[in-house]
Scaffold this motif. Structure first.
Motif, mmCIF file in Angstrom:
data_model
loop_
_atom_site.group_PDB
_atom_site.id
_atom_site.type_symbol
_atom_site.label_atom_id
_atom_site.label_comp_id
_atom_site.label_asym_id
_atom_site.label_seq_id
_atom_site.Cartn_x
_atom_site.Cartn_y
_atom_site.Cartn_z
ATOM 1 N N HIS A 88 36.897 46.386 30.324
ATOM 2 C CA HIS A 88 37.117 47.165 31.343
ATOM 3 C C HIS A 88 36.318 47.787 32.193
ATOM 4 O O HIS A 88 35.953 47.159 33.310
ATOM 5 N N ALA A 89 35.209 48.788 31.539
ATOM 6 C CA ALA A 89 34.134 49.278 31.984
ATOM 7 C C ALA A 89 33.449 48.456 32.672
ATOM 8 O O ALA A 89 32.649 48.446 33.538
ATOM 9 N N PHE A 90 32.794 47.340 31.532
ATOM 10 C CA PHE A 90 31.402 46.383 31.327
ATOM 11 C C PHE A 90 31.869 45.657 32.125
ATOM 12 O O PHE A 90 31.408 44.941 33.612
ATOM 13 N N LEU A 91 33.101 45.067 32.447
ATOM 14 C CA LEU A 91 33.957 44.156 33.751
ATOM 15 C C LEU A 91 33.472 44.793 35.144
ATOM 16 O O LEU A 91 33.226 43.845 35.774
ATOM 17 N N ASN A 92 34.061 46.358 35.065
ATOM 18 C CA ASN A 92 33.818 46.729 36.270
ATOM 19 C C ASN A 92 31.823 46.613 37.118
ATOM 20 O O ASN A 92 31.129 46.562 37.928
ATOM 21 N N GLU A 93 31.196 46.842 35.935
ATOM 22 C CA GLU A 93 29.795 46.916 35.537
ATOM 23 C C GLU A 93 29.485 44.854 36.492
ATOM 24 O O GLU A 93 28.889 45.673 36.860
ATOM 25 N N GLY A 122 40.307 51.218 37.562
ATOM 26 C CA GLY A 122 38.954 50.504 38.825
ATOM 27 C C GLY A 122 39.338 48.881 38.076
ATOM 28 O O GLY A 122 39.793 48.349 37.328
ATOM 29 N N ASP A 123 39.665 47.923 39.646
ATOM 30 C CA ASP A 123 39.719 46.912 39.494
ATOM 31 C C ASP A 123 38.018 45.766 39.250
ATOM 32 O O ASP A 123 38.383 45.603 41.034
ATOM 33 N N PRO A 124 37.917 44.958 39.126
ATOM 34 C CA PRO A 124 37.074 43.987 38.924
ATOM 35 C C PRO A 124 37.357 42.803 39.495
ATOM 36 O O PRO A 124 36.371 42.170 39.889
ATOM 37 N N TYR A 125 38.669 42.832 39.426
ATOM 38 C CA TYR A 125 38.959 40.973 39.839
ATOM 39 C C TYR A 125 38.411 40.638 41.622
ATOM 40 O O TYR A 125 39.469 42.187 42.207
ATOM 41 N N THR A 126 38.253 39.796 42.001
ATOM 42 C CA THR A 126 38.216 39.546 43.212
ATOM 43 C C THR A 126 39.823 38.561 43.655
ATOM 44 O O THR A 126 40.376 38.671 44.632
ATOM 45 N N VAL A 127 40.642 38.318 42.183
ATOM 46 C CA VAL A 127 42.133 37.849 42.098
ATOM 47 C C VAL A 127 42.347 38.101 41.359
ATOM 48 O O VAL A 127 41.993 37.873 40.173
ATOM 49 N N ASN A 128 43.350 38.774 40.891
ATOM 50 C CA ASN A 128 44.476 39.150 40.266
ATOM 51 C C ASN A 128 46.002 38.072 39.911
ATOM 52 O O ASN A 128 47.006 38.358 40.615
ATOM 53 N N LEU A 129 45.721 37.402 38.910
ATOM 54 C CA LEU A 129 46.695 36.515 38.630
ATOM 55 C C LEU A 129 47.999 37.308 37.589
ATOM 56 O O LEU A 129 47.162 37.852 36.722
ATOM 57 N N PHE A 130 48.991 36.912 37.809
ATOM 58 C CA PHE A 130 49.942 37.485 37.047
ATOM 59 C C PHE A 130 51.336 36.407 36.213
ATOM 60 O O PHE A 130 51.589 35.778 37.112
ATOM 61 N N ASP A 131 50.586 36.658 35.390
ATOM 62 C CA ASP A 131 51.513 35.503 34.715
ATOM 63 C C ASP A 131 52.050 35.858 33.517
ATOM 64 O O ASP A 131 51.673 36.295 32.059
ATOM 65 N N PRO A 132 53.401 36.738 33.577
ATOM 66 C CA PRO A 132 54.501 37.570 32.995
ATOM 67 C C PRO A 132 54.684 36.637 31.061
ATOM 68 O O PRO A 132 55.263 37.043 30.578
ATOM 69 N N GLU A 133 54.599 35.268 31.556
ATOM 70 C CA GLU A 133 55.534 34.513 30.903
ATOM 71 C C GLU A 133 54.473 33.532 30.528
ATOM 72 O O GLU A 133 54.354 32.793 28.812
ATOM 73 N N GLY A 134 52.758 33.491 30.439
ATOM 74 C CA GLY A 134 52.402 33.107 30.660
ATOM 75 C C GLY A 134 51.963 31.882 29.777
ATOM 76 O O GLY A 134 50.703 30.756 29.214
ATOM 77 N N GLU A 135 52.774 31.188 31.238
ATOM 78 C CA GLU A 135 52.683 29.905 31.623
ATOM 79 C C GLU A 135 51.163 29.033 32.117
ATOM 80 O O GLU A 135 50.747 28.070 31.261
ATOM 81 N N VAL A 136 50.524 29.827 32.458
ATOM 82 C CA VAL A 136 48.866 29.969 33.034
ATOM 83 C C VAL A 136 48.078 29.455 31.832
ATOM 84 O O VAL A 136 47.350 28.716 31.567
ATOM 85 N N ALA A 137 48.234 30.830 31.418
ATOM 86 C CA ALA A 137 47.381 30.520 29.793
ATOM 87 C C ALA A 137 47.918 29.759 29.081
ATOM 88 O O ALA A 137 46.535 29.471 28.151
ATOM 89 N N PHE A 138 48.901 29.454 29.324
ATOM 90 C CA PHE A 138 48.950 28.299 28.382
ATOM 91 C C PHE A 138 48.197 26.708 28.398
ATOM 92 O O PHE A 138 48.097 25.892 27.649
ATOM 93 N N GLU A 139 47.952 26.906 30.200
ATOM 94 C CA GLU A 139 47.380 25.364 30.628
ATOM 95 C C GLU A 139 45.821 25.567 30.594
ATOM 96 O O GLU A 139 45.136 24.303 29.993
#
Length: 187
Positions: A88-93, A122-139
């Motif tokens: 995570h720290a490196f993603l912030n960088e 810290g939040d390195p993300y321009t957009v944060n997608l929430f995928d609690p069931e893993g449906e997007v990840a599955f795709e």
């Protein structure tokens, strides 16, 4: 001793040796493979269609269009993942250097826990997608967290990195892949 008994004795003596040799070849072949290299059928294909809510705002829904303004990274992460915490720290960088990263929060049981993580680390993300069931990840064919996808300016997946993104692998390989995507976008 008959010829039949002689053949049988030969097989009894040498069959274990043959099985051992085949097993040895199989195991040695595995030693030379890269455990972080998991092939993806999506390489050089458009990101899959999906709908995912924003981590911070349940009323905001994103589709695959959010990944078509690249080049960018899409990082799959979770609060239960110790390796995600390590990277995570490196993603912030990287984000501080202007590299856009979309976060896909994967199978976290608590939205509040994920938000607390970003507020603390810290939040390195321009957009944060929430995928609690893993449906997007599955795709995307996600095996687990962390995984990072390199997406070009046309919204095509160009590379998939399994494991943490850190200074060493960024310098040795990943930076070159991202730089190539930037050059292609400028042409």
């Amino acid at each position: 001793m008959s010829e039949e008994q002689s053949k049988r004795r030969w097989w009894v003596l040498f069959a274990p040796l043959i099985v051992f040799a085949l097993l040895l070849v199989f195991l040695l072949k595995g030693l030379g493979s890269d455990p972080t290299k998991l092939e993806s059928v999506l390489i050089d294909k458009s990101v899959p269609e999906f709908n995912a809510v924003d981590l911070f705002n349940n009323d905001k829904v994103y589709s695959q269009e959010v990944l078509k303004d690249g080049p960018m990274l899409m990082n799959v992460w979770a609060t239960w993942c110790p390796t995600c915490r390590a990277e995570h720290a490196f993603l912030n960088e990287l984000a501080a250097q202007g590299i856009p990263i979309v976060g896909l929060n994967y199978k976290d049981d608590s939205r509040a826990k994920a938000i607390g993580w970003l507020n603390t680390l810290g939040d390195p993300y321009t957009v944060n997608l929430f995928d609690p069931e893993g449906e997007v990840a599955f795709e995307f064919g996600v095996y687990g967290a962390p995984e990072t996808y390199f997406i070009d300016a046309e919204g095509k997946i160009r590379y998939r990195h399994v494991g943490d993104v850190n200074a060493r692998n960024w310098q040795n390989k990943l930076k070159g892949i991202y730089s190539q995507l930037q050059q292609e976008a400028q042409q």
